[in-house]
Design a protein around this motif. Structure first.
Motif, PDB file in Angstrom:
ATOM      1  N   PRO A  67     -58.631  77.563  55.938  1.00 61.02           N
ATOM      2  CA  PRO A  67     -58.060  76.939  57.140  1.00 61.02           C
ATOM      3  C   PRO A  67     -56.926  75.990  56.769  1.00 61.02           C
ATOM      4  O   PRO A  67     -56.864  75.491  55.635  1.00 61.02           O
ATOM      5  N   LEU A  68     -56.033  75.757  57.709  1.00 64.01           N
ATOM      6  CA  LEU A  68     -54.921  74.860  57.421  1.00 64.01           C
ATOM      7  C   LEU A  68     -55.440  73.469  57.066  1.00 64.01           C
ATOM      8  O   LEU A  68     -56.379  72.970  57.677  1.00 64.01           O
ATOM      9  N   PRO A  69     -54.804  72.824  56.088  1.00 60.56           N
ATOM     10  CA  PRO A  69     -55.218  71.467  55.730  1.00 60.56           C
ATOM     11  C   PRO A  69     -54.731  70.461  56.754  1.00 60.56           C
ATOM     12  O   PRO A  69     -53.886  70.771  57.598  1.00 60.56           O
ATOM     13  N   ASP A  70     -55.257  69.273  56.678  1.00 56.19           N
ATOM     14  CA  ASP A  70     -54.735  68.167  57.484  1.00 56.19           C
ATOM     15  C   ASP A  70     -53.298  67.887  57.040  1.00 56.19           C
ATOM     16  O   ASP A  70     -53.008  67.795  55.840  1.00 56.19           O
ATOM     17  N   ARG A  71     -52.404  67.767  57.989  1.00 50.80           N
ATOM     18  CA  ARG A  71     -50.978  67.616  57.661  1.00 50.80           C
ATOM     19  C   ARG A  71     -50.714  66.387  56.787  1.00 50.80           C
ATOM     20  O   ARG A  71     -49.998  66.456  55.787  1.00 50.80           O
ATOM     21  N   GLU A  72     -51.263  65.254  57.163  1.00 47.94           N
ATOM     22  CA  GLU A  72     -50.967  64.038  56.410  1.00 47.94           C
ATOM     23  C   GLU A  72     -51.623  64.057  55.031  1.00 47.94           C
ATOM     24  O   GLU A  72     -51.064  63.553  54.058  1.00 47.94           O
ATOM     25  N   TRP A 109     -44.163  74.267  57.142  1.00 47.21           N
ATOM     26  CA  TRP A 109     -45.038  73.802  58.226  1.00 47.21           C
ATOM     27  C   TRP A 109     -44.966  72.283  58.372  1.00 47.21           C
ATOM     28  O   TRP A 109     -45.077  71.749  59.481  1.00 47.21           O
ATOM     29  N   LEU A 110     -44.756  71.607  57.244  1.00 48.42           N
ATOM     30  CA  LEU A 110     -44.610  70.146  57.255  1.00 48.42           C
ATOM     31  C   LEU A 110     -43.165  69.709  57.477  1.00 48.42           C
ATOM     32  O   LEU A 110     -42.857  68.517  57.403  1.00 48.42           O
ATOM     33  N   GLY A 111     -42.263  70.669  57.702  1.00 51.63           N
ATOM     34  CA  GLY A 111     -40.879  70.322  58.002  1.00 51.63           C
ATOM     35  C   GLY A 111     -39.956  70.246  56.809  1.00 51.63           C
ATOM     36  O   GLY A 111     -38.814  69.786  56.938  1.00 51.63           O
ATOM     37  N   HIS A 112     -40.399  70.707  55.632  1.00 50.89           N
ATOM     38  CA  HIS A 112     -39.579  70.628  54.422  1.00 50.89           C
ATOM     39  C   HIS A 112     -38.865  71.959  54.202  1.00 50.89           C
ATOM     40  O   HIS A 112     -39.504  72.970  53.895  1.00 50.89           O
ATOM     41  N   ARG A 113     -37.551  71.964  54.350  1.00 48.77           N
ATOM     42  CA  ARG A 113     -36.773  73.208  54.261  1.00 48.77           C
ATOM     43  C   ARG A 113     -36.453  73.596  52.826  1.00 48.77           C
ATOM     44  O   ARG A 113     -36.344  74.783  52.495  1.00 48.77           O
ATOM     45  N   LYS A 114     -36.294  72.607  51.942  1.00 52.52           N
ATOM     46  CA  LYS A 114     -35.877  72.882  50.565  1.00 52.52           C
ATOM     47  C   LYS A 114     -37.090  73.262  49.709  1.00 52.52           C
ATOM     48  O   LYS A 114     -37.563  72.484  48.891  1.00 52.52           O
ATOM     49  N   VAL A 115     -37.599  74.454  49.933  1.00 52.33           N
ATOM     50  CA  VAL A 115     -38.748  74.939  49.167  1.00 52.33           C
ATOM     51  C   VAL A 115     -38.519  76.398  48.834  1.00 52.33           C
ATOM     52  O   VAL A 115     -38.034  77.172  49.661  1.00 52.33           O
ATOM     53  N   ALA A 116     -38.849  76.781  47.605  1.00 49.94           N
ATOM     54  CA  ALA A 116     -38.642  78.152  47.143  1.00 49.94           C
ATOM     55  C   ALA A 116     -39.765  78.553  46.204  1.00 49.94           C
ATOM     56  O   ALA A 116     -40.440  77.713  45.606  1.00 49.94           O
ATOM     57  N   VAL A 117     -39.944  79.850  46.071  1.00 44.94           N
ATOM     58  CA  VAL A 117     -40.911  80.436  45.147  1.00 44.94           C
ATOM     59  C   VAL A 117     -40.164  80.914  43.908  1.00 44.94           C
ATOM     60  O   VAL A 117     -39.081  81.510  44.020  1.00 44.94           O
ATOM     61  N   GLN A 139     -46.267  60.823  36.317  1.00 47.94           N
ATOM     62  CA  GLN A 139     -46.589  60.126  37.554  1.00 47.94           C
ATOM     63  C   GLN A 139     -45.299  59.705  38.250  1.00 47.94           C
ATOM     64  O   GLN A 139     -44.521  58.911  37.729  1.00 47.94           O
ATOM     65  N   ARG A 140     -45.059  60.292  39.411  1.00 52.71           N
ATOM     66  CA  ARG A 140     -43.874  59.948  40.191  1.00 52.71           C
ATOM     67  C   ARG A 140     -44.231  60.022  41.662  1.00 52.71           C
ATOM     68  O   ARG A 140     -44.493  61.089  42.180  1.00 52.71           O
ATOM     69  N   GLN A 141     -44.278  58.873  42.313  1.00 56.43           N
ATOM     70  CA  GLN A 141     -44.634  58.846  43.726  1.00 56.43           C
ATOM     71  C   GLN A 141     -43.399  59.119  44.566  1.00 56.43           C
ATOM     72  O   GLN A 141     -42.412  58.401  44.488  1.00 56.43           O
ATOM     73  N   GLY A 142     -43.445  60.172  45.352  1.00 53.05           N
ATOM     74  CA  GLY A 142     -42.324  60.508  46.214  1.00 53.05           C
ATOM     75  C   GLY A 142     -42.405  59.820  47.558  1.00 53.05           C
ATOM     76  O   GLY A 142     -43.339  59.067  47.850  1.00 53.05           O
ATOM     77  N   SER A 143     -41.418  60.108  48.395  1.00 51.60           N
ATOM     78  CA  SER A 143     -41.333  59.458  49.700  1.00 51.60           C
ATOM     79  C   SER A 143     -41.413  60.457  50.858  1.00 51.60           C
ATOM     80  O   SER A 143     -41.122  60.106  52.002  1.00 51.60           O
ATOM     81  N   PHE A 144     -41.812  61.695  50.563  1.00 54.86           N
ATOM     82  CA  PHE A 144     -41.847  62.730  51.597  1.00 54.86           C
ATOM     83  C   PHE A 144     -42.775  62.338  52.744  1.00 54.86           C
ATOM     84  O   PHE A 144     -43.864  61.805  52.544  1.00 54.86           O
ATOM     85  N   ALA A 145     -42.316  62.637  53.960  1.00 55.14           N
ATOM     86  CA  ALA A 145     -43.138  62.440  55.156  1.00 55.14           C
ATOM     87  C   ALA A 145     -43.081  63.707  55.995  1.00 55.14           C
ATOM     88  O   ALA A 145     -42.019  64.325  56.128  1.00 55.14           O
ATOM     89  N   ALA A 146     -44.204  64.103  56.544  1.00 52.10           N
ATOM     90  CA  ALA A 146     -44.251  65.314  57.361  1.00 52.10           C
ATOM     91  C   ALA A 146     -43.401  65.145  58.607  1.00 52.10           C
ATOM     92  O   ALA A 146     -43.367  64.076  59.223  1.00 52.10           O
ATOM     93  N   GLY A 147     -42.709  66.224  58.963  1.00 56.56           N
ATOM     94  CA  GLY A 147     -41.889  66.237  60.163  1.00 56.56           C
ATOM     95  C   GLY A 147     -42.235  67.432  61.033  1.00 56.56           C
ATOM     96  O   GLY A 147     -43.291  68.055  60.880  1.00 56.56           O
ATOM     97  N   ALA A 148     -41.331  67.768  61.931  1.00 57.40           N
ATOM     98  CA  ALA A 148     -41.559  68.887  62.838  1.00 57.40           C
ATOM     99  C   ALA A 148     -41.647  70.193  62.062  1.00 57.40           C
ATOM    100  O   ALA A 148     -40.877  70.431  61.122  1.00 57.40           O
ATOM    101  N   SER A 149     -42.561  71.034  62.446  1.00 55.77           N
ATOM    102  CA  SER A 149     -42.756  72.313  61.767  1.00 55.77           C
ATOM    103  C   SER A 149     -41.527  73.199  61.904  1.00 55.77           C
ATOM    104  O   SER A 149     -40.867  73.243  62.944  1.00 55.77           O
TER     105      SER A 149
END
Length: 282
Positions: A67-72, A109-117, A139-149
């Motif tokens: 099942p889909l995970p929780d977005r946050e 789904w989380l709104g991130h367009r810059k993704v590739a396989v 260890q590198r903490q990013g700043s990504f936040a979920a947006g519109a799908s």
């Protein structure tokens, strides 16, 4: 450069310092395979995300195997892997993209367009002579936040409601023998959704595990569409993972807009009231 479908091994090696890389290797029958493969050697700097534990939500027995995970919750895991809003995300596996595509779809789904396989996966990387590492990801903490799908999805009720009119074409990415209901190694019921057609995800690949050229994929999917718009397609598989392979292939072919049925067959067959078909496509 921005990659939104595939990235080659050479391209990743050139841009790797500016990418967040996810190792998504997995085995549906043995969930320990992915972590073991990562520990034995992975692309330098890559983080590991598990199909069952990180890229899926809790199972209830009626919502499918992945099942889909929780977005946050997922967004937080991508931040922990170092993802920023404008940073390139790359996913790879060792199975022709069959699991990496789940990362691709979920990121969108989380709104991130810059993704590739990574085209050809870890085999393409090592075949090109690039090294592996056994060191944990930095260890590198990013700043990504979920947006519109950026993707479309449908639920079981929508698929059920489509059975009468058939306005949307349901495409099943599983192996032909599973589609026909001859075998079912993962779910309690064999068969397929009535009216669905079979497009095994492996048909998207060349013998070396890379995707076929975009013009070839376009020709194949246009034949499947038979004049329908790409947005009329609903893609599913066993649990909403390899269906994303067909979605990526269509995106690569310039035929975007199909929807994913995330629950897929494992959710559909969990309710005995939903009809089941067996045999070849009518």
């Amino acid at each position: 450069m921005t990659w939104t479908t595939l990235i080659s091994a050479d391209e990743l090696a050139e841009a790797i310092d500016h990418c967040t890389v996810i190792d998504a290797r997995h085995d549906l029958l043995d969930p320990a395979v992915g972590p073991a493969a990562y520990a034995a050697g992975h692309i330098p700097g890559a983080s590991f995300l598990h199909q069952d534990l990180d890229l899926a939500g809790p199972k209830t027995g009626s919502n499918g195997r992945h099942p889909l995970p929780d977005r946050e919750t997922l967004a937080a895991k991508l931040r922990a892997a170092g993802l920023d809003a404008g940073r390139q995300l790359v996913a790879y596996d060792g199975q022709g993209g069959m699991f990496a595509v789940r990362v691709w779809w979920l990121a969108r789904w989380l709104g991130h367009r810059k993704v590739a396989v990574l085209d050809g996966g870890i085999e393409a990387w090592t075949r090109a002579g690039f090294p592996l590492s056994t060191e944990p990801a930095p260890q590198r903490q990013g700043s990504f936040a979920a947006g519109a799908s950026l993707v479309a999805e449908v639920d079981a009720a929508t698929v059920l409601g489509n059975l009468a009119g058939g306005d949307r074409l349901v495409v099943d990415a599983r192996a032909p023998e599973r589609y026909r209901g001859e075998v079912e190694p993962l779910d309690p019921v064999a068969g397929h959704i009535p009216g669905a057609v079979n497009r095994p995800f492996q048909l998207n690949l060349r013998p070396d595990g890379r995707f076929k050229p975009a013009p070839v994929l376009r020709q194949e999917f246009e034949s499947l569409l038979a004049g329908r718009p790409p947005t009329s397609l609903v893609h599913h598989c066993g649990s909403g993972v390899t269906a994303c392979h067909n979605l990526l292939a269509m995106e690569l072919a310039g035929l975007p807009g199909g929807a994913l049925y995330p629950g897929s067959w494992s959710e559909w067959c969990a309710d005995p009231a939903r009809p089941v078909a067996r045999g070849a496509t009518p």
